[in-house]
Each structure stands twice: as structure tokens, then as C-alpha cells.
Enzyme design. Structure first.
Site, PDB file in Angstrom:
ATOM      1  N   HIS A  52       0.737  -1.109  -0.036  1.00  0.00           N
ATOM      2  CA  HIS A  52       0.167  -0.080   0.064  1.00  0.00           C
ATOM      3  C   HIS A  52       1.019   1.282   0.045  1.00  0.00           C
ATOM      4  O   HIS A  52       2.080   1.270   0.282  1.00  0.00           O
ATOM      5  CB  HIS A  52      -0.979   0.168   1.347  1.00  0.00           C
ATOM      6  CG  HIS A  52      -1.553  -1.084   1.674  1.00  0.00           C
ATOM      7  ND1 HIS A  52      -2.997  -1.281   1.359  1.00  0.00           N
ATOM      8  CD2 HIS A  52      -1.405  -2.265   2.133  1.00  0.00           C
ATOM      9  CE1 HIS A  52      -3.521  -2.376   1.713  1.00  0.00           C
ATOM     10  NE2 HIS A  52      -2.344  -2.994   2.149  1.00  0.00           N
ATOM     11  N   TYR A  53       0.103   2.329  -0.408  1.00  0.00           N
ATOM     12  CA  TYR A  53       0.626   3.726  -0.052  1.00  0.00           C
ATOM     13  C   TYR A  53      -0.111   4.336   1.231  1.00  0.00           C
ATOM     14  O   TYR A  53      -1.255   4.333   1.010  1.00  0.00           O
ATOM     15  CB  TYR A  53       1.117   4.620  -1.101  1.00  0.00           C
ATOM     16  CG  TYR A  53      -0.030   5.066  -1.925  1.00  0.00           C
ATOM     17  CD1 TYR A  53      -1.170   5.320  -1.584  1.00  0.00           C
ATOM     18  CD2 TYR A  53       0.343   4.766  -3.370  1.00  0.00           C
ATOM     19  CE1 TYR A  53      -2.162   5.913  -2.460  1.00  0.00           C
ATOM     20  CE2 TYR A  53      -0.694   5.427  -4.119  1.00  0.00           C
ATOM     21  CZ  TYR A  53      -1.762   5.787  -3.888  1.00  0.00           C
ATOM     22  OH  TYR A  53      -2.846   6.241  -4.665  1.00  0.00           O
ATOM     23  N   THR A  54       0.490   5.271   1.719  1.00  0.00           N
ATOM     24  CA  THR A  54      -0.433   5.778   2.954  1.00  0.00           C
ATOM     25  C   THR A  54      -1.123   7.079   2.479  1.00  0.00           C
ATOM     26  O   THR A  54      -2.133   7.309   2.974  1.00  0.00           O
ATOM     27  CB  THR A  54       0.393   6.167   4.177  1.00  0.00           C
ATOM     28  OG1 THR A  54       1.446   7.515   3.737  1.00  0.00           O
ATOM     29  CG2 THR A  54       1.191   5.167   4.742  1.00  0.00           C
ATOM     30  N   GLU A 121       2.287  -0.885   4.719  1.00  0.00           N
ATOM     31  CA  GLU A 121       2.227   0.725   4.214  1.00  0.00           C
ATOM     32  C   GLU A 121       3.301   1.444   4.040  1.00  0.00           C
ATOM     33  O   GLU A 121       4.281   1.393   4.739  1.00  0.00           O
ATOM     34  CB  GLU A 121       1.288   1.228   5.275  1.00  0.00           C
ATOM     35  CG  GLU A 121      -0.226   0.837   5.430  1.00  0.00           C
ATOM     36  CD  GLU A 121      -0.907   1.183   4.369  1.00  0.00           C
ATOM     37  OE1 GLU A 121      -0.685   2.489   3.590  1.00  0.00           O
ATOM     38  OE2 GLU A 121      -2.345   0.909   4.527  1.00  0.00           O
TER      39      GLU A 121
END
Length: 289
Positions: A52-54, A121
Site C-alpha cells: 500500500h501507500y499511505t 504501508e
């Protein structure tokens, strides 16, 4: 001394055999468990790794992921601090516990991947809309280095196959676009993490076709469904199917993720199937309960 040694040897052997056959009894608070019998049909809970990215900075990410109804096992800072020359990575949830990172999701027939995955993340702002158009924040080299170290360790410990190392957009293409087109999938693959198609196979599958030429929608849907995506196989190019095509392209052809069903996308999909699905070990047979 020799007679004594001869007499002691059988006794020692008997003691060894007795120890080997003794059940392992574990005392819990109000009961005991005997672990001398092990079931043949079992496997690890962890079968997928999801990236994921935050979309927010490190401080905000840690606050949200520890206090709101979303979580991840690990958070990798965009510029990790180091200890003894090695990156420091935040761990928010033990790997034995389920983190709330995947949501409504599906991959290779498994749904609700929270229960079967580890979520990472990466601190990254994702898409940045400007008057000149949309841009994306890159992943710094030190973050990629930490990402590779962590992912390699997880993949090795749980024996996660390359095709089960995915992005949030792969498992939820109708609602997610992270970790975005700048995510370093090829660098991870070069380091031994994840799947990637071979250029020679893509060229062979193209067979001289224009990479941008339209391709059969149903055939491409079927290939992506075989690879792992949840997608209809009805030959209809609607918004839902386009989002799946775009998620696949963002992962494996980030230079163009318009969602158009073109020959190059079809060739990449077939190259991945040729490389991984035929050689992938079958799931262990499980008798009906």
C-alpha cells in the site's frame, strides 16, 4: 570399564526411544494439551503480501494506523532511520494477528484478504493533482531498500509465491489505486520478490503486432482472471473491466495504465501465465470436512 559400558548402552538407547515416544504435554491455565499427533492437512495463515501507500506523511500515518479503524502490520518510512547500518521499520500489528488493511478484496479465489495476508504501508503521498496535471510521489531509494529487506524476509519465512505479492489495486481494483504507478515492482522482482514478465516472451506473444492495437476483451478478461484478478469474462468493456485492466497495467506496464485492452497488455498477461501458472505448485488437496 568395558562390561559397564556394554550394559549402559542398551539402557541409554531405551531411554532415548522412550523420550522420543513421550507425548509433549503443555499445561495451560485449566487444561493440558497433547501435541504428539500432528495433522497432515494444514498450512500457514499467511498466503499473500499486500503493498500500500499511505497518502499522508509518517506522523499522520502512525496516528491513523494506530487509532482509527484501519491498520497494517508494517509501516515503512519514506526516509527510514537506521541502526547499525540497517533500516528501522515500524511494526504495528504482530504477524500472527489480522490487520485491517485490505478490506473488501479478492485474489486467486480468496476473498477478504485481511485474514490471509500481511499488509505493508509505505509512507508516500500517492497522486498529487496540480494545475499541470496529476503527478505521483516517487519512492526514495532508502525506502525501496527497506521494502526489499522486509518483503524478502516475509516471503522467505512464509514461502509466498511470486504471484501472491500484490498491490491494493490488484486485490480491490474497483476502489483502490495504491501503491500507484511509481511503485518499484521491477526492483522488487530483481531482488527476488514478486512476479514480472520476461521481455522475450512478451515480444514472442506480440508476434509483430502493434502494441497499441486493440485486442479481444473477453480473452484478456479470461487471462487476468486466471492470473488472479476478480473480473467478469463476458467480453463487455465497461467501467468495471477497465478498472481491472488499469490495475494490471499500473502493476506491469506503468507507462500506460489507461485501461484500454491493447495487444501489449494481452502479451504481458500471457507472458505471466506462461511463466508462473504452469510452474506453480498445486494447492494441497484437502478432503471434505
Amino acid at each position: 570399564m568395558k562390561p559397564t559400558s556394554i550394559l549402559l548402552a542398551p539402557l541409554a538407547l531405551a531411554a532415548t526411544l522412550l523420550t522420543a515416544c513421550t507425548p509433549t504435554i503443555i499445561h495451560h491455565t485449566t487444561y493440558y494439551t497433547d501435541t504428539s499427533h500432528t495433522a497432515q492437512y494444514q498450512d500457514t495463515r499467511i498466503r499473500f503480501l499486500v503493498m500500500h501507500y499511505t497518502e499522508i506523511d509518517e506522523k499522520q500515518s502512525l496516528d491513523v494506523l494506530t487509532h482509527e479503524q484501519v491498520s497494517a502490520h508494517y509501516v515503512i518510512p519514506d526516509h527510514p532511520k537506521e541502526k547499525n547500518g540497517e533500516p528501522i521499520i515500524w511494526q504495528l500489528v504482530p504477524e500472527s494477528q489480522r490487520a485491517w488493511h485490505a478490506g473488501l478484496s479478492s485474489w486467486q479465489g480468496t476473498t477478504e484478504l485481511n485474514a490471509a495476508s500481511i499488509g505493508i504501508e509505505n509512507v508516500n503521498l500517492g497522486p498529487i493533482d496540480t494545475p499541470q496535471g496529476r503527478t505521483w510521489q516517487p519512492y526514495p531509494p532508502e525506502q525501496v531498500n527497506a521494502m526489499i529487506r522486509l518483503a524478502k524476509d516475509i516471503v522467505t519465512r512464509y514461502n509466498i509465491p511470486p504471484t501472491r505479492i500484490v498491490g491494493h489495486s490488484d486485490i480491490a481494483p474497483q476502489r483502490k489505486i495504491d501503491p500507484g504507478p511509481l511503485f518499484p515492482w521491477k526492483q522488487l522482482y530483481d531482488a527476488g520478490v514478486g512476479a514480472w514478465p520476461d521481455d522475450a516472451t512478451i515480444a514472442k506473444e506480440l508476434a509483430g503486432r502493434d502494441p497499441h492495437a486493440p485486442t479481444d476483451v473477453r480473452a484478456l478478461q479470461q487471462k487476468l482472471a486466471r492470473y488472479g484478478y476478480e473480473v467478469a469474462t463476458d467480453g463487455v468493456l465497461n467501467d468495471s473491466t477497465r478498472r481491472v485492466f488499469a490495475a494490471f497495467q499500473m502493476h506491469f506496464r506503468p507507462a500506460d495504465y489507461s485501461g484500454n485492452p491493447d495487444a501489449q497488455t494481452d502479451a504481458i498477461a500471457q507472458a505471466l501465465l506462461d511463466k508462473y501458472t504452469q510452474a506453480a505448485p498445486p494447492e494441497p488437496a484437502r478432503p471434505a470436512p
